[in-house]
Write a protein that holds these residues in place. Structure first.
Motif, short mmCIF file in Angstrom:
data_model
loop_
_atom_site.label_atom_id
_atom_site.label_comp_id
_atom_site.label_asym_id
_atom_site.label_seq_id
_atom_site.Cartn_x
_atom_site.Cartn_y
_atom_site.Cartn_z
N LEU A 9 0.72 -1.43 -0.33
CA LEU A 9 0.05 0.09 0.11
C LEU A 9 0.97 1.37 0.18
CD1 LEU A 9 -2.81 1.33 0.36
CD2 LEU A 9 -2.12 1.13 2.49
N ILE A 10 1.90 1.52 0.40
CA ILE A 10 3.17 2.60 1.14
C ILE A 10 3.39 2.90 -0.99
CG2 ILE A 10 4.94 3.15 1.74
CD1 ILE A 10 2.55 3.47 3.52
N GLU A 11 3.89 1.66 -1.37
CA GLU A 11 4.53 1.33 -2.41
C GLU A 11 3.70 2.10 -3.70
OE1 GLU A 11 7.66 -1.53 -2.49
OE2 GLU A 11 5.34 -2.35 -3.08
N LEU A 12 2.32 2.09 -3.59
CA LEU A 12 1.03 2.71 -4.54
C LEU A 12 0.80 3.54 -4.06
CD1 LEU A 12 -1.14 -0.17 -4.73
CD2 LEU A 12 0.12 0.48 -6.68
N MET A 13 0.92 4.17 -2.52
CA MET A 13 0.24 5.88 -2.25
C MET A 13 1.60 6.78 -2.79
SD MET A 13 -1.02 4.85 1.02
CE MET A 13 -1.20 6.81 1.43
N VAL A 14 3.12 6.31 -2.32
CA VAL A 14 3.80 6.45 -3.25
C VAL A 14 3.72 7.02 -4.48
CG1 VAL A 14 6.49 6.79 -3.61
CG2 VAL A 14 5.17 6.24 -1.14
N VAL A 15 4.03 5.88 -6.01
CA VAL A 15 3.18 6.40 -6.60
C VAL A 15 2.16 7.68 -7.47
CG1 VAL A 15 3.21 4.79 -8.72
CG2 VAL A 15 4.26 4.36 -7.67
N LEU A 16 1.31 7.33 -6.35
CA LEU A 16 -0.09 8.05 -6.91
C LEU A 16 0.50 9.75 -6.48
CD1 LEU A 16 -2.94 5.91 -5.66
CD2 LEU A 16 -3.00 7.27 -7.57
N ALA A 17 1.56 9.43 -5.39
CA ALA A 17 1.43 10.95 -4.90
C ALA A 17 2.48 11.30 -6.17
CB ALA A 17 1.91 11.18 -3.75
N ILE A 18 3.25 11.09 -6.22
CA ILE A 18 4.34 11.43 -7.70
C ILE A 18 3.76 11.63 -9.18
CG2 ILE A 18 6.52 10.52 -9.19
CD1 ILE A 18 7.25 8.65 -7.26
N VAL A 19 2.67 11.16 -9.65
CA VAL A 19 1.51 11.04 -10.30
C VAL A 19 0.58 12.78 -10.19
CG1 VAL A 19 -1.21 10.11 -11.89
CG2 VAL A 19 1.29 8.98 -10.91
N ALA A 20 -0.21 12.30 -9.68
CA ALA A 20 -0.64 13.95 -8.69
C ALA A 20 0.33 15.34 -8.60
CB ALA A 20 -0.98 13.65 -6.98
N LEU A 21 1.02 15.61 -7.90
CA LEU A 21 2.62 15.78 -7.89
C LEU A 21 3.00 16.50 -9.27
CD1 LEU A 21 4.18 17.78 -6.33
CD2 LEU A 21 6.08 16.77 -6.52
N GLY A 22 3.25 15.75 -10.45
CA GLY A 22 3.50 15.63 -11.77
C GLY A 22 1.92 16.68 -12.50
N THR A 23 1.56 16.02 -12.65
CA THR A 23 -0.14 16.48 -12.90
C THR A 23 -0.13 17.78 -12.71
OG1 THR A 23 -1.36 14.85 -12.73
CG2 THR A 23 -3.03 16.67 -13.34
N ALA A 24 -0.04 18.39 -11.10
CA ALA A 24 0.41 19.63 -11.29
C ALA A 24 1.19 20.41 -11.10
CB ALA A 24 0.22 19.19 -9.11
N LEU A 25 1.91 20.27 -11.66
CA LEU A 25 2.95 20.89 -11.91
C LEU A 25 2.82 21.40 -13.44
CD1 LEU A 25 6.66 19.94 -10.55
CD2 LEU A 25 5.08 21.27 -10.54
N VAL A 26 2.30 20.05 -14.90
CA VAL A 26 1.78 19.89 -15.96
C VAL A 26 0.48 21.11 -16.56
CG1 VAL A 26 1.06 19.26 -17.90
CG2 VAL A 26 3.39 18.48 -16.66
N SER A 27 -0.34 21.36 -15.34
CA SER A 27 -1.47 22.05 -14.90
C SER A 27 -0.93 23.74 -15.11
CB SER A 27 -1.91 22.34 -13.64
OG SER A 27 -2.39 21.63 -12.46
N LEU A 28 0.01 23.87 -14.19
CA LEU A 28 0.63 25.35 -13.90
C LEU A 28 1.18 26.09 -15.57
CD1 LEU A 28 1.62 24.84 -10.05
CD2 LEU A 28 -0.64 26.07 -10.93
N ALA A 29 1.96 24.97 -16.04
CA ALA A 29 2.35 25.04 -16.71
C ALA A 29 2.12 25.30 -18.58
CB ALA A 29 3.68 23.95 -17.02
N LEU A 30 0.74 25.28 -18.52
CA LEU A 30 0.00 25.77 -19.06
C LEU A 30 -0.28 27.04 -19.48
CD1 LEU A 30 -2.63 22.69 -18.95
CD2 LEU A 30 -0.38 22.76 -20.45
N PRO A 31 -0.52 28.10 -20.64
CA PRO A 31 -0.56 29.05 -20.22
C PRO A 31 -1.99 28.52 -20.16
CG PRO A 31 0.01 28.32 -22.68
CD PRO A 31 0.60 27.24 -21.81
N ASP A 32 -2.35 29.61 -19.97
CA ASP A 32 -3.92 30.73 -20.32
C ASP A 32 -4.42 31.32 -21.47
OD1 ASP A 32 -6.42 31.87 -19.32
OD2 ASP A 32 -5.32 33.27 -18.40
N GLY A 33 -5.35 30.42 -21.92
CA GLY A 33 -5.90 30.28 -23.41
C GLY A 33 -6.09 32.26 -23.70
N ASP A 34 -7.07 32.45 -22.64
CA ASP A 34 -8.01 33.70 -22.55
C ASP A 34 -7.29 34.70 -23.36
OD1 ASP A 34 -10.09 32.58 -22.49
OD2 ASP A 34 -11.01 32.76 -21.25
#
Length: 143
Positions: A9-34
């Protein structure tokens, strides 16, 4: 001895945390379309204003920019001058509370600004402005 297969369970939680962090960083890097849409319309308007200003100086007649319901218009351009576009690239762009802008024929004009805003968007407005000597440029509206 029993061989364990699979992940803890710990290994799965670490992987999910890494994926969530990567997703958050990518969404912040995307330009504002408007914001990009408004900046593109502002840059285009600045170029058109400079073109009309140059035509005004060459012809020796004042040219005036004014907002309209469907975009904007240039009044006073000489008949021999190529016509300038009169609409926004995005239908949501509006010139907010602008009086007409006079472009020449003198090389130095009064300081003038045009405020642009997207209707139906929380994007902050932009100004297309000149101090009268320098070319028109796009800038943020001061708070």
């Amino acid at each position: 001895m029993q061989c364990r297969r699979g992940f803890t369970l710990i290994e799965l939680m670490v992987v999910l945390a890494i994926v969530a962090l990567g997703t958050a960083l990518v969404s912040l890097a995307l330009p504002d379309g408007d914001r990009n849409v408004l900046a593109r319309d502002g840059a285009r308007l600045a170029a058109l204003l400079e073109s009309a200003r140059a035509q005004s100086r060459v012809a020796g007649v004042p040219v005036q920019w004014r907002p309209t319901a469907s975009g904007f218009a240039f009044d006073g351009l000489p008949a021999t001058a190529p016509p300038l576009p009169s609409g926004w690239l995005d239908a949501r762009t509006r010139a907010v509370g602008n009086a007409p802008v006079t472009l020449g024929p003198d090389p130095i004009i009064p300081a003038q600004a045009i405020v642009l805003q997207l209707t139906g968007s929380a994007t902050p407005p932009l100004r297309v402005a000149t101090d009268g000597l320098r070319p028109f440029e796009v800038e943020d509206v001061p708070p």
